[in-house]
Design a protein around this motif. Structure first.
Motif, PDB file in Angstrom:
ATOM      1  N   LEU A  14      -7.821   5.089   5.879  1.00 46.91           N
ATOM      2  CA  LEU A  14      -8.388   6.319   5.336  1.00 46.91           C
ATOM      3  C   LEU A  14      -7.259   7.326   5.108  1.00 46.91           C
ATOM      4  O   LEU A  14      -6.383   7.490   5.949  1.00 46.91           O
ATOM      5  N   HIS A  15      -7.306   7.942   3.953  1.00 43.07           N
ATOM      6  CA  HIS A  15      -6.339   8.986   3.623  1.00 43.07           C
ATOM      7  C   HIS A  15      -7.099  10.297   3.565  1.00 43.07           C
ATOM      8  O   HIS A  15      -8.133  10.385   2.907  1.00 43.07           O
ATOM      9  N   LEU A  16      -6.574  11.286   4.246  1.00 40.29           N
ATOM     10  CA  LEU A  16      -7.222  12.595   4.250  1.00 40.29           C
ATOM     11  C   LEU A  16      -6.296  13.616   3.601  1.00 40.29           C
ATOM     12  O   LEU A  16      -5.165  13.801   4.038  1.00 40.29           O
ATOM     13  N   ASN A  26      -1.854  19.063   2.510  1.00 44.21           N
ATOM     14  CA  ASN A  26      -1.437  18.168   3.582  1.00 44.21           C
ATOM     15  C   ASN A  26      -2.112  16.818   3.371  1.00 44.21           C
ATOM     16  O   ASN A  26      -3.280  16.756   2.991  1.00 44.21           O
ATOM     17  N   HIS A  27      -1.365  15.761   3.594  1.00 46.07           N
ATOM     18  CA  HIS A  27      -1.861  14.383   3.428  1.00 46.07           C
ATOM     19  C   HIS A  27      -1.671  13.698   4.769  1.00 46.07           C
ATOM     20  O   HIS A  27      -0.551  13.455   5.190  1.00 46.07           O
ATOM     21  N   ILE A  28      -2.779  13.423   5.445  1.00 43.64           N
ATOM     22  CA  ILE A  28      -2.693  12.903   6.809  1.00 43.64           C
ATOM     23  C   ILE A  28      -3.596  11.681   6.978  1.00 43.64           C
ATOM     24  O   ILE A  28      -4.422  11.374   6.110  1.00 43.64           O
ATOM     25  N   HIS A  29      -3.437  10.996   8.092  1.00 43.22           N
ATOM     26  CA  HIS A  29      -4.126   9.713   8.292  1.00 43.22           C
ATOM     27  C   HIS A  29      -4.824   9.683   9.641  1.00 43.22           C
ATOM     28  O   HIS A  29      -4.184   9.420  10.656  1.00 43.22           O
ATOM     29  N   PRO A  30      -6.128   9.972   9.639  1.00 42.22           N
ATOM     30  CA  PRO A  30      -6.884   9.934  10.893  1.00 42.22           C
ATOM     31  C   PRO A  30      -6.856   8.538  11.516  1.00 42.22           C
ATOM     32  O   PRO A  30      -6.715   7.543  10.830  1.00 42.22           O
ATOM     33  N   TYR A  54       6.664   4.653  -0.415  1.00 37.72           N
ATOM     34  CA  TYR A  54       5.896   5.519   0.475  1.00 37.72           C
ATOM     35  C   TYR A  54       4.463   5.009   0.468  1.00 37.72           C
ATOM     36  O   TYR A  54       3.833   4.963  -0.587  1.00 37.72           O
ATOM     37  N   LEU A  55       3.991   4.598   1.624  1.00 36.16           N
ATOM     38  CA  LEU A  55       2.647   4.027   1.753  1.00 36.16           C
ATOM     39  C   LEU A  55       2.403   2.960   0.686  1.00 36.16           C
ATOM     40  O   LEU A  55       1.409   2.985  -0.032  1.00 36.16           O
ATOM     41  N   GLY A  56       3.319   2.039   0.584  1.00 33.71           N
ATOM     42  CA  GLY A  56       3.118   0.872  -0.254  1.00 33.71           C
ATOM     43  C   GLY A  56       3.177   1.099  -1.748  1.00 33.71           C
ATOM     44  O   GLY A  56       2.719   0.262  -2.515  1.00 33.71           O
TER      45      GLY A  56
HETATM   46 CU   LIG Z   1      -2.522   8.653   2.726  1.00 35.55          CU
END
Ligand SMILES: [Cu+2]
Length: 273
Positions: free
Chosen positions: A89-91, A102-106, A206-208
């Protein structure tokens, strides 16, 4: 789950999905899909996102817990998620005026619940966008509006006069074919080393992907996330294929990795009819 965790509400978004871009318009719980239609289009499925924000009205600069769950068309909690760009999940968190991003990963508990603790820099309205893919289904974006205590004066969103921006060690210039509503365009990020002015030849995935681009309309209704068109991307000039759904102001964030650093660069563009 804590009893007093605020159930902020449901947000639902079903997306029209294409191989290189996703776009969605959401004004209510079952907003119509807008977006750009090409390649294979996934079947619409109705996924309902449920957000919990604790405290319910967060205070700027203090810890806030964001939790997210998704329910499938059958009403059952979704527990199986496909990996999308190395994450389940990308938040994306933005202030409503789009000055903060902001791009964060719960973290996932394996049983349907995503959790992350974060802080918000100033008061007022924010938008949350969760992107995920239930196993066997298409990609979904669920959104939530939240209000923080304290009001920050919204910063006006004005189109950039220059499309060359400086980051810590780079100079990044955005070019495009055209900026017309509903027309596909190539956004190219020319990434040069700030000292040598030569193309930065040492970008890392970055993230694939060679980079990630998130585009949000000035009214924060339209959300688009695109990945590079690898066929056209050179090392230091990744190309992103996107379509802006309607005229108006948009903010575009590009994220890249170099020397183990995350680079985030943003532009404000005016899209014409
Ligand atoms: Cu992400």
């Amino acid at each position: 789950m804590k009893r007093n965790a605020a159930i902020v509400g449901l947000a639902l978004l079903v997306l029209s999905l294409s191989a290189c871009s996703r776009a969605a318009s959401m004004k209510g719980d079952s907003a119509p899909v807008s977006g750009h239609h090409e390649h294979h289009e996934s079947k619409s499925s109705s996924i309902q996102g449920m957000w919990r924000i604790n405290p319910e009205i967060p205070t700027p600069k203090s810890n806030t817990r964001i939790q997210f769950m998704a329910h499938g068309p059958d009403g059952k909690l979704v527990t199986q998620f496909a990996m999308m760009h190395e994450k389940l999940l990308h938040l994306i968190v933005v202030s409503k005026d789009l000055s903060y991003f902001n791009h964060i990963h719960p973290e996932y508990d394996g049983e349907g619940l995503f959790t992350i603790d974060t802080t918000f820099p100033f008061g007022g309205e924010y938008r949350l966008f969760a992107e995920f893919q239930p196993e066997g289904g298409g990609s979904v974006v669920s959104r939530q509006a939240i209000m923080l205590s304290g009001m920050a004066e919204p910063k006006p969103l004005l189109p950039d006069k220059t499309l060359t921006k400086s980051t810590e060690r780079e100079q990044i210039t955005l070019t495009y074919d055209q900026l017309a509503a509903g027309k596909e365009t190539n956004l190219t990020f020319h990434i040069a080393d700030a000292k040598t002015k030569k193309p930065a030849n040492n970008l890392e995935p970055y993230l694939g992907a060679a980079g990630h681009v998130v585009i949000i309309s000035g009214d924060s209704e339209q959300y688009i996330h695109v990945h590079p068109d690898d066929a056209k991307s050179q090392d230091a000039a990744p190309v992103f294929h996107a379509a802006f759904p309607s005229p108006g102001i948009y903010k575009v964030w590009g994220q890249f990795a170099r020397d183990g650093r995350l680079i985030t660069v943003s532009y404000t563009l005016q899209v014409l009819t």
